[in-house]
Design an enzyme around this catalytic site. Structure first.
Site, PDB file in Angstrom:
ATOM      1  N   GLY A   1       4.220   9.465  -3.917  1.00 49.50           N
ATOM      2  CA  GLY A   1       3.868   8.827  -2.595  1.00 49.50           C
ATOM      3  C   GLY A   1       4.565   7.495  -2.651  1.00 49.50           C
ATOM      4  N   ASN A   2       5.008   6.906  -1.507  1.00 50.34           N
ATOM      5  CA  ASN A   2       5.469   5.635  -1.352  1.00 50.34           C
ATOM      6  C   ASN A   2       5.264   4.825  -0.003  1.00 50.34           C
ATOM      7  OD1 ASN A   2       7.746   6.742   0.064  1.00 50.34           O
ATOM      8  ND2 ASN A   2       7.831   7.712  -1.715  1.00 50.34           N
TER       9      ASN A   2
ATOM     10  N   SER B   1      12.492   3.698  -3.998  1.00 50.56           N
ATOM     11  CA  SER B   1      12.171   5.219  -3.722  1.00 50.56           C
ATOM     12  C   SER B   1      12.958   6.318  -3.287  1.00 50.56           C
ATOM     13  CB  SER B   1      11.209   5.303  -2.765  1.00 50.56           C
ATOM     14  OG  SER B   1      10.771   6.474  -2.132  1.00 50.56           O
TER      15      SER B   1
ATOM     16  N   ASP C   1      12.840   8.505  -1.345  1.00 50.59           N
ATOM     17  CA  ASP C   1      12.842   8.692   0.163  1.00 50.59           C
ATOM     18  C   ASP C   1      13.170   7.430   0.942  1.00 50.59           C
ATOM     19  OD1 ASP C   1      11.360  11.256  -0.028  1.00 50.59           O
ATOM     20  OD2 ASP C   1       9.791  10.372  -1.290  1.00 50.59           O
TER      21      ASP C   1
ATOM     22  N   HIS D   1       4.573   7.726   2.902  1.00 44.53           N
ATOM     23  CA  HIS D   1       4.859   8.927   2.536  1.00 44.53           C
ATOM     24  C   HIS D   1       4.094   9.424   1.227  1.00 44.53           C
ATOM     25  CE1 HIS D   1       6.546  12.945   1.873  1.00 44.53           C
ATOM     26  NE2 HIS D   1       7.343  12.578   0.631  1.00 44.53           N
TER      27      HIS D   1
ATOM     28  N   HIS E   1       1.906  13.170  -0.637  1.00 49.86           N
ATOM     29  CA  HIS E   1       1.661  14.633  -0.868  1.00 49.86           C
ATOM     30  C   HIS E   1       0.136  14.813  -0.954  1.00 49.86           C
ATOM     31  CE1 HIS E   1       6.179  15.948  -1.881  1.00 49.86           C
ATOM     32  NE2 HIS E   1       6.108  14.953  -1.472  1.00 49.86           N
TER      33      HIS E   1
ATOM     34  N   ASP F   1      -9.510   9.536  18.011  1.00 45.13           N
ATOM     35  CA  ASP F   1      -9.478   8.023  17.942  1.00 45.13           C
ATOM     36  C   ASP F   1      -8.314   7.491  17.311  1.00 45.13           C
ATOM     37  OD1 ASP F   1     -12.071   7.566  18.947  1.00 45.13           O
ATOM     38  OD2 ASP F   1     -12.909   7.819  16.936  1.00 45.13           O
TER      39      ASP F   1
ATOM     40  N   HIS G   1       7.293  20.282   3.457  1.00 46.30           N
ATOM     41  CA  HIS G   1       7.545  19.398   2.718  1.00 46.30           C
ATOM     42  C   HIS G   1       5.837  18.682   2.446  1.00 46.30           C
ATOM     43  CE1 HIS G   1       9.879  15.593   1.495  1.00 46.30           C
ATOM     44  NE2 HIS G   1       8.609  15.641   0.700  1.00 46.30           N
TER      45      HIS G   1
ATOM     46  N   TYR H   1     -13.935  -0.750  20.876  1.00 46.93           N
ATOM     47  CA  TYR H   1     -14.227  -0.672  19.555  1.00 46.93           C
ATOM     48  C   TYR H   1     -13.923  -1.713  18.673  1.00 46.93           C
ATOM     49  CZ  TYR H   1     -14.842   1.443  15.019  1.00 46.93           C
ATOM     50  OH  TYR H   1     -15.171   1.751  13.858  1.00 46.93           O
TER      51      TYR H   1
END
Lengths: 230, 230, 230, 230
Positions: free
Chosen positions: A28-29, A74, A76, A95, A97, A120, A169, A227
């Site tokens: 992830g990043n 990264s 990505d 990003h 997974h 929401d 992906h 809210y």
């Protein structure tokens, strides 16, 4: 150090991804952009979360050139920068997974809006991109992933729909800043999990009617939002 | 103490299995090999993780003879040693009964490659061995388990596919060292979980096309690998 | 204090149920028996786990009479005592409402033996009792629950099958002492979860062949057991 | 400070929702009422749990007027107050978006009583309200949610059924005080999860027969209740 505050925000956002259980290993990043200077801070590639510091965040420009940092950004990165170029209103990209959102990406289905939890934050079904063709795959893979996202958003407002499933992906999310992008990554994982169980207990489940989707989205995001304390 | 460094690595790897939640009770074991000396350090049989130390790791040779250690080695030792004999390139082996990977083993199905999370580490579907015949079962049970794995890998490269499901039993994984074997055990559990959910939300889910499987595998493992800082 | 050691074991066993996540709120109880004296220590009814102490364990005899203790014993006491009377070889009993084992009880299905994880501890499918009839329900409810278990074990050895699903209710497990009964409660929850996923990924899943069930059970429990350091 | 004790109870109840994992982000709220004074303490809207204090709880009356507090009360306040007005016997109300209970709400199904875990707390199937019509949605959304709940309880006793699923939205629970309402929120999430798995392993699962539902409910709640130390 350049963009110290942005680096710190992006560092904190990456650590928050880990704390929320949205990232296993280094999968992830998160990145954030300083729109005035056109600079993006992003997680370095393949570095363990425990070893990250604000200083290890890599600065790149919108053309993917490293501006400051000794580590590689990264893998990505070119997807992130394309999203910043295409979606002018966003300030952060994430990003992951994460398990359920990735499973829906692998199932290559858009995620229906079954309830108010989803409504929401995202106005309708979360789109799922097509899988990259062999031709696109042979070009710039990461940039083409961004192109797939852009194409899936024809006619969609990235503010009202701050998330996408990349077919085969995993998900990308975004927001007004990197903190919002992380928040949306957590929302997406949870609503993907809820949708999975919803279909499990009712194979004929139907999406929330439009009048309630609109009501909930407007309650949090419309001009008369009721809210929170704002 | 002989092979002190290897013992410590194997000890750390066993503890990491527990930390990652891949092992309930004592249901798992990790080993590493010193190829030059032909010695393997492996977890002792049935000892609680809290009671393990580097010194309690048992040293055996490739013929399953205990070389150093007062405890009995893992009951799965003969499966480990057969894998070291058959797969010359591997330096570590892990066996777990992690929930999702074990369920797929019990379902006696190979694990399809539905997405890039899987493709980043294993090049295609993870094979599932046949269940042992009564005859094999009556011979050396643990060694025959290794034979089943070897047979399932006819034509497969154990570097490109560092994991297997043993039909009716549970997974084994391996890697260049014991740390990589543990890492792959975590990957397998997560992609097995993702595949389960993928099929749950799309009963007609199809595997990732070969051009993307190849692209992702090469991105991490090919000669022009672009992931990480290496 | 009478039976101090037994009280401490039973207290520890109850706390271990909580630590393993097998008990939500106060939905579970463990007991142990001193066969020589015919005394059973059991958790008091409806007391929060954080408030338990060894001294708060209640001592009852095999006829359910409180021998020592100021608190009421678990509301399931008469089921425990019937099991101690019927199964002479057992030294501890556990009742939980752990999620997956309870779901199978509610589904009123026996739990098939799909793999070696299950076969290592329970020799074949875990039986599921019938649901109590209105007549049995109107008699002594808790004792009749024990009767249902006894009836489901006609022809079964409670040593080789240390667990049962009570139809419409939840599981009971037992063992040579209360620690073993807790261990089996954890095993049952995990194999019930694995079996659920096994059927999810293969609707035609078949149980493990008898020759492997026998092999694994004997590997841990037979006269030539090869597992552990014993 | 007015209603100090009630504020503290409501604060503790909100924090307990978070501790039990029933609330992600700020998606939940608990309230309690002082019936003599007609005052309700409720969580403020959109404030992170880490920032809550007893003093930040907002006091409102049964007509939704803020009586004490500088923050806005929960956006769901008008649903809470309607429940207090309609159900005279209740002292606390909780709203969550807990995963399984929300999924059943989204599936728009009542939750069948499959076992004694459920029967111990809720006497039969948990009702699911209709989804709000466009007309109701255009009126006072939060109050209309309460109206839907009230209508779903025609002929039902809110003491014997302290929980409801709001169709397309999420659950509400209640009890004699706010602590009981939180407890029921945890029960509902767990029995919703168990019911999901029950149907997964037996598509023809049938609810618990009425004689056992009655027995278990009376065991805990009837005049001759035998559970606990009371």
């Amino acid at each position: 150090m350049e963009c110290q505050q942005l680096r710190e925000q992006v560092y904190e956002a990456n650590m928050e991804l880990k704390r929320q259980g949205l990232v296993l290993h280094t999968w992830g990043n998160a990145s954030g952009i300083d729109r005035e200077r056109g600079l993006i801070a992003i997680k370095p590639s393949g570095v363990a979360y425990a070893d990250l510091t604000p200083a290890s965040m890599v600065l790149v420009d919108l053309d993917n050139q490293v501006v400051d940092g000794t580590l590689k950004p990264s893998s990505d990165t070119r997807t992130h920068t394309l999203l910043y170029r295409e979606f002018a209103s966003i300030g952060g990209v994430v990003h992951t997974h994460s398990t359920y959102a990735t499973a829906w990406s692998q199932a290559r289905r858009e995620l229906p809006c079954y309830g108010t939890t989803h409504a929401d934050y995202a106005h309708g079904a979360v789109p799922c991109t097509a899988v990259l063709t062999p031709e696109a795959c042979a070009r710039d893979y990461e940039e083409e992933t961004g192109v797939q996202i852009r194409d899936a958003f024809a006619g969609l407002d990235p503010v009202a729909m701050p998330m996408v499933l990349v077919g085969g992906h995993a998900p990308f999310t975004w927001g007004k800043d990197v903190h919002a992008a992380v928040y949306h990554a957590g929302v997406l994982e949870e609503v993907a999990r809820m949708a999975t169980i919803t279909e499990q207990v009712n194979a004929q489940a139907v999406p929330l009617p439009a009048h309630i989707v609109d009501k909930h989205y407007m309650r949090k995001h419309g001009p008369a939002a009721s809210y929170g304390q704002g």
